[in-house]
Design an enzyme around this catalytic site. Structure first.
Site, PDB file in Angstrom:
ATOM      1  N   ASP A 145       0.841  -1.197   0.000  1.00  0.00           N
ATOM      2  CA  ASP A 145       0.000   0.000   0.000  1.00  0.00           C
ATOM      3  C   ASP A 145       0.874   1.245   0.000  1.00  0.00           C
ATOM      4  OD1 ASP A 145      -2.255   1.820   0.681  1.00  0.00           O
ATOM      5  OD2 ASP A 145      -3.317  -0.026   1.074  1.00  0.00           O
ATOM      6  N   HIS A 223      -3.738   6.128   3.127  1.00  0.00           N
ATOM      7  CA  HIS A 223      -4.436   4.899   2.754  1.00  0.00           C
ATOM      8  C   HIS A 223      -3.797   3.649   3.366  1.00  0.00           C
ATOM      9  CE1 HIS A 223      -5.744   1.814  -0.263  1.00  0.00           C
ATOM     10  NE2 HIS A 223      -6.823   2.562  -0.360  1.00  0.00           N
ATOM     11  N   SER A 553     -11.094  -0.877  -1.062  1.00  0.00           N
ATOM     12  CA  SER A 553      -9.827  -0.779  -0.322  1.00  0.00           C
ATOM     13  C   SER A 553     -10.018  -1.059   1.159  1.00  0.00           C
ATOM     14  CB  SER A 553      -9.269   0.650  -0.416  1.00  0.00           C
ATOM     15  OG  SER A 553      -8.446   0.801  -1.528  1.00  0.00           O
TER      16      SER A 553
END
Ligand SMILES: *[C@@H]1O[C@H](CO)[C@@H](O)[C@H](O)[C@H]1NC(C)=O
Ligand SMILES: *[C@@H]1O[C@H](CO)[C@@H](O)[C@H](O)[C@H]1NC(C)=O
Ligand SMILES: *[C@@H]1O[C@H](CO)[C@@H](O)[C@H](O)[C@H]1NC(C)=O
Ligand SMILES: *[C@@H]1O[C@H](CO)[C@@H](O)[C@H](O)[C@H]1NC(C)=O
Ligand SMILES: *[C@@H]1O[C@H](CO)[C@@H](O)[C@H](O)[C@H]1NC(C)=O
Length: 796
Positions: A145, A223, A553
């Protein structure tokens, strides 16, 4: 930075063609050359062989050395290099090369990274059991990520962690100094690496000015911190949004599991972008480092490339062969059909669902009429209210139609999605660009996602929007008061499939059900880097350690966490068994609340929306039976994809007595439908088809008898034989096979219908989706042979 500059950057980058940095020839671009497994060669020998191979297309070996970005030599074999088209095609024709493909840029599957509101942590998964708190200590989850904010409470060290598992061979790297392994890494965060050779070659150098990015495992985007804490975050009792909202306990699906971070996505255009070349490098390391589960919330929208020309699928294939479970997000391209990504049978693909929480927001007009919309507002506001035509030349709320840079200054603008077909985030961006303070967005369907939350946006329906418009037109100086959003839990039917969640069937392997399962992915509260503001509203000096975000996600790491718990409780289970356990115990839900088709008809969630259903972590620990798949199953699947025996020997790790030959003729196609998958999809049923499945008893009792209940899909008849499966410890062990014969009972050419096969021993319920498309009517007189619909990638 001026608003206009910022927006122009957003708009222009979307269409920009990035110059490719080249060392050889003017058209060199990053390519991946994939060679299969590394044949148990040492990494250094494998790397040498890469250089030799590459030297064939350069005049000097030094040029080849300069062109190579990565040599993948540990988890599998291949390399990334700057090649021109001639070199790429020469290499692709070289013996022993499985594929050569241009490295692409993938995207994160978040709806956006500034999502800034929400209230209460509430995850279905959390309710089920305390098991998650106890297990996972011995399991390492690798998250591919945007990196990690190591100081987050979710990753703190804790005396209850035992020593780092002795099997761990990974490391924490320092990078540019923004990440200090000595303080960042501990018994929770045990590994941290970063990869940027690919992205910098493809998109140019990163901007590291003023903390725009860190050349280290530290997370700029947010994220990666969010997904990692959702998967394995430790229990954090005081999570909240800016200390005001959503106070509650945050924790991951496997709060005791260890975290290894592989930073492959980098801040670009206000989101994260990731290169195939870097992703493969991360997989290569992760497999050798010794992770047990890989979690990757990223991908690339269709058209999908062949499986072995896709970094994520290649990585997941080698992970699977090493017993490592790979969990992917399905993508955010819903609700249209066939947009699902990450579709290989060896990955676990997760759709996103809502939870039973809404955020009603009261709008009071100047005439005291009040309307309840939906938003994520932290602060109440009273402003002038105007209709869009006073700010946008033709009333369409887009950036292009904005009258001038201050047209909306200090106002709230009423925008209709139906005028010019604008999205709420487009309208919010346009109003923000005109210095407006907020948007009331009226549309015919509720597509409420968190994409527009960077700027105050209240959603209302068309009826309410019309009422507001009448008020504006009737008053000389319209005003509006918008209250802070409230949280209502438990009053909304949930889970429902999220509007944005990518739907099946798979556009390249329709025999394999995708997505596989669904999990919570809307407004998930998890850890966040305090330096990355989740909203564009100036937040003074406030910062937050927590943030809400939405997307597949967010659903993906929920399942990664659960997979870690399953691996911890059942360390010997293969990735196929773990996936089967999650799928056969998932539950379907009745959902008419969210999906509205073009004609205005409501449609209940089906198997292509949610896969086998919503994950049920507790039941997944004790599924009763599992559909396992071994090397021979994968050989047959690769045969069906059109690979030769020689190629298959390069792809499938050698094990004693493994038969790598392909059956002749039509049997190859059977290999695809017969892959021992925990779902049966027959996308092209012309006449009776029989498929075989084998289940393994993993229940607490080795002696068990299961009976079947079949629900036929409309338009087809399905017979399962034998109708009873008996497992006796002394007789032939734990495996049993059954056959399903499916016969069309209607004339049709095209619609998918859904049924199920449920095995039960009275306690366990093993549910297998049965999806059929009957295609026995001529299509304008042109009828394809029944078996021709199967995709062959080796021939491409
Ligand atoms: C590609 O590079 C090779 C080696 O440098 C060179 O011989 C060839 O002409 C180049 N081809 C193109 C199309 O640029
Ligand atoms: C790099 O980031 C800084 C800080 O945000 C910004 O001022 C600068 O314009 C950026 N440079 C480029 C080339 O985008
Ligand atoms: C959580 O916050 C409350 C209220 O601010 C405080 O009393 C409590 O000590 C905090 N608990 C922890 C573990 O930080
Ligand atoms: C709206 O309500 C407020 C408070 O109840 C009142 O003072 C005001 O006169 C009302 N305005 C109109 C237009 O009815
Ligand atoms: C910008 O547009 C608004 C709305 O039409 C108008 O009131 C304002 O005078 C304009 N400002 C400039 C500088 O043109």
């Amino acid at each position: 930075m001026g608003v206009f500059v910022l927006l122009l950057v957003v708009f222009s980058l979307r269409f920009a063609v990035y110059p490719v940095q080249s060392t050889a020839g003017s058209h060199a671009a990053v390519h991946v050359v994939y060679l299969g497994h590394n044949n148990a060669l040492s990494p250094s020998l494998t790397s040498q062989s890469h250089l030799q191979l590459l030297s064939r297309v350069f005049t000097k070996q030094s040029e080849a050395k300069q062109a190579i970005l990565y040599s993948y030599s540990c988890g599998f074999s291949g390399f990334a290099a700057l090649l021109n088209s001639t070199q790429a095609s020469t290499l692709s024709e070289t013996e022993g090369v499985i594929s050569v493909f241009r490295s692409r840029t993938l995207e994160l599957h978040t709806t956006r990274s500034w999502d800034f509101m929400g209230l209460n942590l509430h995850m279905q998964i959390e309710q089920s059991s305390q098991t998650h708190l106890k297990f996972g200590d011995d399991i390492i989850v690798g998250v591919l990520d945007t990196g990690v904010w190591p100081e987050s409470e979710s990753f703190r060290d804790d005396p209850h962690y035992g020593p780092i598992p002795s099997s761990w061979r990974g490391t924490c790297v320092e990078g540019d100094g923004s990440f200090d392994p000595a303080t960042a890494c501990n018994r929770k965060l045990i590994g941290a690496r970063y990869y940027l050779a690919g992205i910098e070659s493809e998109l140019g150098p990163l901007n590291t000015t003023g903390g725009e990015e860190y050349r280290s495992p530290r997370d700029r985007v947010g994220h990666g911190t969010h997904t990692a804490s959702t998967a394995v975050g430790s229990v954090a009792p005081n999570a909240s949004y800016f200390g005001q909202l959503g106070l509650g306990v945050a924790r991951g699906g496997a709060p005791r599991a260890r975290l290894a971070v592989y930073k492959v996505c980098w801040y670009r255009d206000f989101t994260g972008r990731c290169s195939d070349a870097d992703i493969l490098a991360a997989f290569d390391d992760a497999l050798c480092d010794g992770v047990h589960v890989v979690s990757a919330s990223l991908g690339s929208s269709p058209p999908l490339m062949p499986l072995f020309a896709t970094s994520t699928e290649i990585g997941a294939f080698h992970a699977m062969q090493r017993g490592v479970v790979t969990v992917f997000s399905a993508g955010n391209d819903g609700p249209d059909a066939s947009m699902v990504q990450n579709v290989s049978p060896w990955g676990l693909t997760v759709a996103a669902s809502t939870i039973d929480r809404r955020f009603p927001t009261v709008i009071t007009l100047g005439n005291n009429a009040s309307i309840v919309g939906e938003s994520f507002l932290v602060d109440e506001m009273t402003r002038r209210l105007v209709e869009s035509s006073s700010v946008f030349t033709d009333g369409t709320c887009t950036f292009e139609q904005l009258m001038n840079r201050t047209a909306a200054a200090g106002k709230i603008v009423l925008c209709f999605g139906t005028t010019g077909g604008v999205s709420s985030e487009g309208a919010a961006l346009a109003v923000y660009a005109g210095k407006g303070d907020g948007v009331i967005f009226a549309d015919s369907i509720s597509r409420k996602t968190s994409q527009d939350n960077f700027w105050p946006t209240v959603h209302v329906d068309l009826n309410q929007g019309t009422q507001i418009l009448c008020y504006i037109r009737a008053s000389r100086k319209a005003t509006v008061h918008i209250s802070r959003s409230k949280t209502v839990v438990g009053k909304t039917p949930a889970p429902a499939v999220a509007y944005f969640s990518s739907r099946g069937p798979s556009s390249i392997t329709p025999h394999i059900l995708k997505p596989d399962v669904t999990a919570p992915g809307v407004n998930i509260l998890a850890a966040w880097p305090p330096k990355s503001s989740p909203t564009m509203i100036p937040l003074d000096k406030r910062s937050t350690q927590w943030n809400f975000d939405s997307g597949t996600s967010m659903s993906c790491p929920h399942v990664s966490g659960i997979a870690a718990v399953i691996k911890s409780v059942h360390p010997t289970w293969s990735p196929a068994a773990v996936k089967s356990a999650l799928m056969t115990t998932a539950y379907m839900y009745d959902d008419t609340s969210d999906v509205m088709l073009a004609g205005g008809t409501l449609k209940a969630a089906d198997t292509f929306d949610v896969g086998a259903g919503h994950v049920d972590p507790l039941r997944a620990l004790d599924p009763g039976l599992v559909y396992d798949a071994g090397p021979r199953d994968h050989v047959l699947f690769l045969c069906a994809l059109g690979y030769t025996a020689a190629q298959i020997r390069q792809l499938v790790l050698p094990v004693p007595s493994l038969d790598t030959s392909c059956p002749h003729g039509g049997a190859a196609m059977a290999g695809a439908a017969d892959l021992n998958y925990p779902a049966i999809v027959l996308p092209d049923l012309g006449t009776t088809v029989t498929v075989k499945r084998t289940v393994t008893n993993v229940g607490p009792n080795r002696a068990a008898v299961y009976g079947v209940a079949v629900t036929c899909p409309p338009g087809a008849h399905a017979v399962v034989w034998p109708p009873e499966l008996a497992f006796f410890p002394d007789h032939g062990g734990d495996m049993a096979s059954y056959y399903v014969s499916v016969t069309p009972t209607k004339l049709s050419r095209g619609r998918f219908d859904f049924g199920e096969i449920v095995w039960s021993d009275g306690f366990h319920r093993v549910r297998t989706p049965l999806v059929v498309r009957v295609t026995n009517l001529p299509d304008d007189g042109v009828r394809a042979a029944a078996d021709d619909g199967y995709y062959s990638e080796a021939a491409v």
